[in-house]
Motif scaffolding. Structure first.
Motif, short mmCIF file in Angstrom:
data_model
loop_
_atom_site.label_atom_id
_atom_site.label_comp_id
_atom_site.label_asym_id
_atom_site.label_seq_id
_atom_site.Cartn_x
_atom_site.Cartn_y
_atom_site.Cartn_z
N TYR A 1 0.18 -16.55 3.09
CA TYR A 1 0.38 -15.11 2.93
C TYR A 1 0.56 -14.83 1.45
O TYR A 1 1.53 -15.28 0.84
CB TYR A 1 1.61 -14.66 3.71
N SER B 1 9.77 -8.44 -3.23
CA SER B 1 10.10 -8.43 -1.81
C SER B 1 10.53 -9.82 -1.35
O SER B 1 9.76 -10.78 -1.41
CB SER B 1 8.88 -7.98 -0.99
N ASN C 1 5.27 -16.03 2.02
CA ASN C 1 4.39 -16.81 1.15
C ASN C 1 4.74 -18.30 1.21
O ASN C 1 3.87 -19.15 1.42
CB ASN C 1 4.52 -16.28 -0.28
N ASN D 1 -3.05 -17.20 -5.67
CA ASN D 1 -2.64 -15.80 -5.68
C ASN D 1 -1.56 -15.52 -6.73
O ASN D 1 -1.10 -14.39 -6.85
CB ASN D 1 -2.16 -15.37 -4.31
N TYR D 2 -1.17 -16.53 -7.47
CA TYR D 2 -0.12 -16.39 -8.48
C TYR D 2 -0.76 -15.99 -9.81
O TYR D 2 -1.85 -16.47 -10.12
CB TYR D 2 0.62 -17.74 -8.62
N SER E 1 1.72 -13.31 -1.86
CA SER E 1 2.80 -12.42 -2.31
C SER E 1 3.47 -13.02 -3.52
O SER E 1 3.71 -14.23 -3.58
CB SER E 1 3.84 -12.23 -1.19
N HIS E 2 3.78 -12.16 -4.48
CA HIS E 2 4.61 -12.58 -5.62
C HIS E 2 5.18 -11.32 -6.26
O HIS E 2 4.78 -10.91 -7.35
CB HIS E 2 3.81 -13.39 -6.64
N ASP E 3 6.11 -10.70 -5.55
CA ASP E 3 6.73 -9.47 -6.05
C ASP E 3 8.22 -9.52 -5.76
O ASP E 3 8.79 -10.59 -5.51
CB ASP E 3 6.07 -8.24 -5.42
N GLY F 1 0.22 -12.05 -6.91
CA GLY F 1 0.28 -11.92 -5.46
C GLY F 1 -1.04 -11.48 -4.85
O GLY F 1 -1.13 -11.31 -3.64
N LYS F 2 -2.07 -11.30 -5.68
CA LYS F 2 -3.40 -10.93 -5.20
C LYS F 2 -4.29 -12.18 -5.21
O LYS F 2 -4.29 -12.93 -6.18
CB LYS F 2 -4.01 -9.85 -6.08
N GLY G 1 8.36 -10.89 1.53
CA GLY G 1 7.05 -11.34 1.09
C GLY G 1 7.08 -12.75 0.56
O GLY G 1 6.19 -13.56 0.86
N ARG G 2 8.10 -13.06 -0.21
CA ARG G 2 8.21 -14.42 -0.75
C ARG G 2 8.45 -15.43 0.37
O ARG G 2 7.89 -16.52 0.36
CB ARG G 2 9.35 -14.49 -1.77
#
Length: 440
Positions: free
Chosen positions: A90, A96, A103, A59-60, A92-94, A63-64, A99-100
């Motif tokens: 999970y 947040s 992840n 997802n890197y 995520s890479h933004d 984040g998708k 979120g991290r």
């Protein structure tokens, strides 16, 4: 320092032991563009180790989840002859922090639980430790089955967490910092051996209490099948409307740690040199902001290109005159040697570092280019101006000097061999009955 000095684990002359079973744990792996884990795994296979990979759902860097994968289902595939087990996470890479955290912790949990069959069957586990939570799988292997693990420290936690702007202040940091320090100290303590990517990082680990004889410098090496001197991509300059202009190029992740706004601001200091251009190649969470900054400054000399496949990167870099390595002004980055340095040197390209510590040291030792202090656009502009004034042939000679340094200090043959020896030694101790005691 040369390979074989006191801080380095020298290669053994004994024959390879192909029966050594290694589980290589990394949160990120192909097809994600974090190419270092992939070529480390392939290099260890070439060292006659029976290696399998335990990793997450790709997802890197967006984040998708990549097409063809599911974030909630584990899967197994064969890549270049290596079995790759993927466990859910999970995505995520933004910006947040929550979120991290989700992840990192979700992969730590799923790899430890759903990857248990790979961990249990290994003679030794090799942990590619970024993020540091990846070590949870190795710690479980030691705790439950006495399987030793070698910890490859790619960046220092929790320093790198705070340096990139996450959990950077207030009550959140006061709560998180002691817990993260305790956890990372345990990952070092439980490891059979710890590797650092630079001498400065090794010194930092020893200062944190890791025994000096337990830490070896293993430089990251480049994917040498790809990262070699190449002819310039003839279409790149044409696409940008450039011919013989001087091109400073940055190729890689556009993140907060790279502090690429310094390079954009430096170009604002060079308006009197219309033939000097800066070309960004790649993607990352800071790219939209960099575009906006360049537009607000009215800089038509700054260009942005999409990421390219690794196989095309040497030709793309060869279309530039000088390659930029940039890091933010953080104490952490003084002991960080980004793998970008090795790739550039392997391709015989000259380098301009806008970074502190080990990155600048290597380039200077190699005679491969220029350096400028981090976070100083004026001094960076001065360094660019100096480089642009040199004959192209002199720049090419710097690139060739860098390649010679790469082959003698940073190459796969030297460093993958040393890492493979560490793994074999850990496995040998277990076979001889000197089993790692189960940690309490």
């Amino acid at each position: 320092m040369e390979p074989g000095d006191g801080w380095r684990t020298a290669r053994s002359s004994r024959p390879a032991e192909p029966e050594t079973r290694v589980t290589f744990v990394t949160q990120w792996f192909d097809p994600e563009p974090t190419t270092t884990p992939g070529w480390v795994a392939r290099s260890l296979r070439r060292q006659d180790l029976q290696l399998e990979v335990l990793t997450g759902i790709p997802n890197y860097p967006t984040g998708k989840v990549h097409k063809g994968y599911s974030p909630v289902r584990r899967s197994t595939e064969i890549m270049d002859g290596i079995r790759v087990r993927r466990t859910p996470l999970y995505p995520s890479h933004d910006h947040s922090a929550l979120g991290r955290i989700a992840n990192f912790s979700s992969f730590a949990a799923s790899s430890s639980i759903l990857g248990s069959s790979l961990l249990r069957s290994a003679d030794v586990v090799c942990v590619y430790s970024t993020p540091a939570t990846t070590a949870a799988a190795g710690m479980l292997a030691r705790l439950r089955w006495g399987v030793p693990y070698v910890l490859m420290v790619m960046d220092l936690w929790p320093d790198s967490v705070f340096a990139t702007g996450f959990l950077s202040g207030g009550l959140t940091r006061r709560l998180a910092e002691p817990a993260l320090n305790w956890f990372t100290d345990q990952t070092y303590r439980w490891a059979d051996h710890v590797t650092a990517t630079s001498p400065g990082m090794r010194e930092a680990l020893v200062a944190r209490g890791v025994p000096a004889d337990k830490v070896s410098v293993i430089y990251n090496w480049a994917n040498e099948k790809i990262m070699q001197p190449a002819e310039p991509d003839p279409s790149l300059r044409a696409r940008l409307g450039l011919t013989d202009e001087f091109v400073l190029m940055y190729a890689g992740n556009h993140g907060a740690a790279q502090d690429l706004s310094t390079a954009v601001l430096a170009m604002g200091e060079l308006r009197d040199l219309p033939d000097v251009h800066l070309v960004f190649v790649g993607d990352g969470i800071e790219k939209p902001g960099l575009r906006t900054l360049a537009r607000d400054l009215g800089l038509t000399s700054v260009h942005f290109l999409d990421p390219v496949e690794p196989e095309r990167m040497p030709a793309v870099m060869a279309a530039g005159d000088l390659q930029l390595v940039s890091l933010a002004d953080r104490d952490l980055f003084r002991v960080t040697l980004p793998s970008k340095v090795q790739s550039i040197l392997a391709c015989a390209q000259p380098v301009l570092t806008c970074a502190p510590g080990d990155a600048a040291r290597v380039v200077h030792e190699a005679g491969a280019g220029f350096s400028s202090p981090p976070a100083d656009p004026q001094l960076l502009a001065r360094a660019i101006r100096r480089a642009a004034a040199l004959p192209r042939e002199q720049l090419r000679q710097m690139g060739l000097a860098g390649r010679e340094y790469y082959l003698s200090h940073l190459s796969e043959d030297i460093n993958a061999g040393a890492l493979a020896d560490l793994l074999r030694r850990a496995a040998d101790r277990r076979r001889r009955g000197r089993r790692m005691p189960r940690a309490r």
